[in-house]
Design a protein around this motif. Structure first.
Motif, mmCIF file in Angstrom:
data_model
loop_
_atom_site.group_PDB
_atom_site.id
_atom_site.type_symbol
_atom_site.label_atom_id
_atom_site.label_comp_id
_atom_site.label_asym_id
_atom_site.label_seq_id
_atom_site.Cartn_x
_atom_site.Cartn_y
_atom_site.Cartn_z
ATOM 1 N N ALA A 115 2.464 34.284 53.928
ATOM 2 C CA ALA A 115 3.093 35.346 53.147
ATOM 3 C C ALA A 115 4.613 35.219 53.166
ATOM 4 O O ALA A 115 5.275 35.329 52.129
ATOM 5 N N GLU A 116 5.178 34.976 54.349
ATOM 6 C CA GLU A 116 6.639 34.877 54.457
ATOM 7 C C GLU A 116 7.182 33.693 53.670
ATOM 8 O O GLU A 116 8.245 33.780 53.038
ATOM 9 N N ARG A 117 6.461 32.577 53.703
ATOM 10 C CA ARG A 117 6.883 31.401 52.945
ATOM 11 C C ARG A 117 6.827 31.687 51.443
ATOM 12 O O ARG A 117 7.706 31.274 50.685
ATOM 13 N N LEU A 118 5.806 32.417 51.023
ATOM 14 C CA LEU A 118 5.685 32.800 49.623
ATOM 15 C C LEU A 118 6.869 33.667 49.200
ATOM 16 O O LEU A 118 7.496 33.420 48.164
ATOM 17 N N PHE A 119 7.186 34.666 50.013
ATOM 18 C CA PHE A 119 8.304 35.553 49.685
ATOM 19 C C PHE A 119 9.616 34.769 49.607
ATOM 20 O O PHE A 119 10.413 34.962 48.679
ATOM 21 N N ASP A 120 9.837 33.894 50.580
ATOM 22 C CA ASP A 120 11.063 33.091 50.591
ATOM 23 C C ASP A 120 11.153 32.211 49.353
ATOM 24 O O ASP A 120 12.221 32.067 48.748
ATOM 25 N N ALA A 121 10.023 31.602 48.989
ATOM 26 C CA ALA A 121 10.007 30.694 47.844
ATOM 27 C C ALA A 121 10.359 31.422 46.550
ATOM 28 O O ALA A 121 11.132 30.924 45.728
ATOM 29 N N VAL A 122 9.791 32.601 46.366
ATOM 30 C CA VAL A 122 10.077 33.372 45.155
ATOM 31 C C VAL A 122 11.559 33.727 45.101
ATOM 32 O O VAL A 122 12.196 33.635 44.049
ATOM 33 N N ARG A 123 12.120 34.105 46.238
ATOM 34 C CA ARG A 123 13.539 34.460 46.257
ATOM 35 C C ARG A 123 14.422 33.249 45.980
ATOM 36 O O ARG A 123 15.460 33.365 45.314
ATOM 37 N N VAL A 124 14.033 32.096 46.486
ATOM 38 C CA VAL A 124 14.816 30.873 46.264
ATOM 39 C C VAL A 124 14.863 30.526 44.784
ATOM 40 O O VAL A 124 15.939 30.298 44.219
ATOM 41 N N VAL A 125 13.700 30.475 44.134
ATOM 42 C CA VAL A 125 13.694 30.081 42.721
ATOM 43 C C VAL A 125 14.276 31.177 41.839
ATOM 44 O O VAL A 125 14.892 30.894 40.806
ATOM 45 N N ALA A 126 14.103 32.438 42.229
ATOM 46 C CA ALA A 126 14.695 33.528 41.447
ATOM 47 C C ALA A 126 16.210 33.432 41.448
ATOM 48 O O ALA A 126 16.873 33.812 40.473
ATOM 49 N N ALA A 127 16.772 32.888 42.528
ATOM 50 C CA ALA A 127 18.221 32.719 42.633
ATOM 51 C C ALA A 127 18.721 31.494 41.872
ATOM 52 O O ALA A 127 19.918 31.213 41.851
ATOM 53 N N GLY A 128 17.802 30.750 41.268
ATOM 54 C CA GLY A 128 18.195 29.598 40.463
ATOM 55 C C GLY A 128 18.176 28.270 41.181
ATOM 56 O O GLY A 128 18.594 27.255 40.629
ATOM 57 N N GLU A 129 17.706 28.256 42.426
ATOM 58 C CA GLU A 129 17.635 26.999 43.170
ATOM 59 C C GLU A 129 16.245 26.368 42.992
ATOM 60 O O GLU A 129 15.259 27.062 42.756
ATOM 61 N N ALA A 130 16.187 25.058 43.113
ATOM 62 C CA ALA A 130 14.904 24.363 43.052
ATOM 63 C C ALA A 130 14.267 24.355 44.436
ATOM 64 O O ALA A 130 14.957 24.182 45.433
ATOM 65 N N LEU A 131 12.960 24.556 44.484
ATOM 66 C CA LEU A 131 12.259 24.550 45.762
ATOM 67 C C LEU A 131 11.842 23.111 46.056
ATOM 68 O O LEU A 131 10.708 22.704 45.838
ATOM 69 N N LEU A 132 12.804 22.329 46.578
ATOM 70 C CA LEU A 132 12.567 20.895 46.743
ATOM 71 C C LEU A 132 12.805 20.409 48.166
ATOM 72 O O LEU A 132 12.626 19.233 48.439
ATOM 73 N N ALA A 133 13.204 21.278 49.050
ATOM 74 C CA ALA A 133 13.539 20.831 50.387
ATOM 75 C C ALA A 133 12.354 20.280 51.181
ATOM 76 O O ALA A 133 12.515 19.323 51.924
ATOM 77 N N PRO A 134 11.139 20.865 51.069
ATOM 78 C CA PRO A 134 10.046 20.364 51.890
ATOM 79 C C PRO A 134 9.799 18.876 51.675
ATOM 80 O O PRO A 134 9.787 18.389 50.552
ATOM 81 N N THR A 135 9.599 18.155 52.771
ATOM 82 C CA THR A 135 9.367 16.713 52.702
ATOM 83 C C THR A 135 8.202 16.380 51.790
ATOM 84 O O THR A 135 8.235 15.387 51.054
ATOM 85 N N VAL A 136 7.172 17.200 51.791
ATOM 86 C CA VAL A 136 5.994 16.898 50.993
ATOM 87 C C VAL A 136 6.332 16.878 49.513
ATOM 88 O O VAL A 136 5.779 16.082 48.749
ATOM 89 N N THR A 137 7.279 17.698 49.075
ATOM 90 C CA THR A 137 7.668 17.706 47.669
ATOM 91 C C THR A 137 8.348 16.401 47.292
ATOM 92 O O THR A 137 8.036 15.786 46.275
ATOM 93 N N ARG A 138 9.279 15.946 48.123
ATOM 94 C CA ARG A 138 9.965 14.685 47.833
ATOM 95 C C ARG A 138 8.981 13.522 47.870
ATOM 96 O O ARG A 138 9.081 12.587 47.078
ATOM 97 N N ARG A 139 8.024 13.582 48.792
ATOM 98 C CA ARG A 139 7.030 12.500 48.887
ATOM 99 C C ARG A 139 6.176 12.464 47.627
ATOM 100 O O ARG A 139 5.892 11.410 47.065
ATOM 101 N N LEU A 140 5.785 13.639 47.151
ATOM 102 C CA LEU A 140 4.963 13.711 45.950
ATOM 103 C C LEU A 140 5.708 13.150 44.751
ATOM 104 O O LEU A 140 5.203 12.308 44.014
ATOM 105 N N ILE A 141 6.940 13.610 44.547
ATOM 106 C CA ILE A 141 7.722 13.134 43.410
ATOM 107 C C ILE A 141 7.964 11.632 43.521
ATOM 108 O O ILE A 141 7.806 10.877 42.561
ATOM 109 N N GLY A 142 8.331 11.184 44.705
ATOM 110 C CA GLY A 142 8.617 9.770 44.882
ATOM 111 C C GLY A 142 7.414 8.888 44.658
ATOM 112 O O GLY A 142 7.497 7.839 44.015
#
Length: 230
Positions: A115-142
């Protein structure tokens, strides 16, 4: 509703999942779930009516899936406005997620997120930032960028990276590594405002909507070498 309330739409074809996320988000005083949808076509309609700030978007849905819905919602706001989209997926290495990011999503979350991660994520993207910090995201894109470079590439409307200055190229590389503006500023010994200016110029020169698409472009161009494995 306060001036800082984030308006949210939740999209998932499973009613229990949809209701669960909506219920969690509504527990936060700065969130308001203004609509839900069971498929991509309904999501496009609800977003046009409710004009949310953030959309939680399932990827795999019958009919119009999350990828097409993301593309439609983003296309309706070609000036870079419109809602930020967070993709929801069951799999941490899912080509459909890559496609959604390329279509303009601002990041992704696994459905078993806390739940806390969900709340943080929504706030991050709502502020205009990309949610890309997690290693798994960079691994997926790469990983998927690496796979796609082995196949014939489709024509791209994006300008070549040669349009960037050396400093802009370096900033793009840092973005692709998942660094925030303050982190890039510290690494390059410049002000955060300078980094913001570089990021804006990078997006303009490459014809990209946001930082997420900048990361995709960095990997697909070969500027950043994909890392495979966990």
């Amino acid at each position: 509703m306060t001036a800082t309330t984030t308006r949210i739409v939740v999209v998932d074809d499973h009613e229990v999942v949809r209701a669960g996320f909506a219920g969690l988000l509504d527990t936060q005083p700065d969130f308001m779930v203004v609509g839900t949808a069971s498929d991509g076509a309904e999501a496009v309609r609800v977003c046009a009516e409710q004009r949310p700030d953030v959309v939680l978007m399932d990827v795999r849905m019958p009919g119009t899936d999350g990828i097409e819905a993301t593309a439609r919602i983003r296309a309706a706001a070609p000036d870079g406005g419109g809602p930020r989209i967070l993709v929801l997926t069951t799999f941490d290495l899912d080509e459909h997620v890559y496609d959604a990011l390329a279509a303009g999503a601002g990041g992704f979350l696994l459905k078993d997120v806390t739940a806390e991660r969900l709340f943080d994520a929504v706030r991050v993207v709502a502020a205009g930032e990309a949610l890309l910090a997690p290693t798994v995201t960079r691994r997926l894109i790469g990983e998927f960028a690496r796979m796609r470079r082995t196949a014939p590439a489709p024509a791209s409307p994006t300008a070549p990276l040669t349009a960037l200055t050396p400093r802009e190229t370096e900033v793009l590389r840092q973005i692709a590594e998942g660094l925030s503006n303050p982190e890039i500023a510290a690494r390059l010994s410049v002000s955060e405002e300078t980094v913001k200016t570089h990021v804006s110029r990078i997006l303009n020169k490459l014809g990209l909507r946001d930082r997420t698409q900048a990361v995709v472009a960095a990997y697909e161009s070969g500027l950043v070498v994909p890392r495979t494995g966990r």
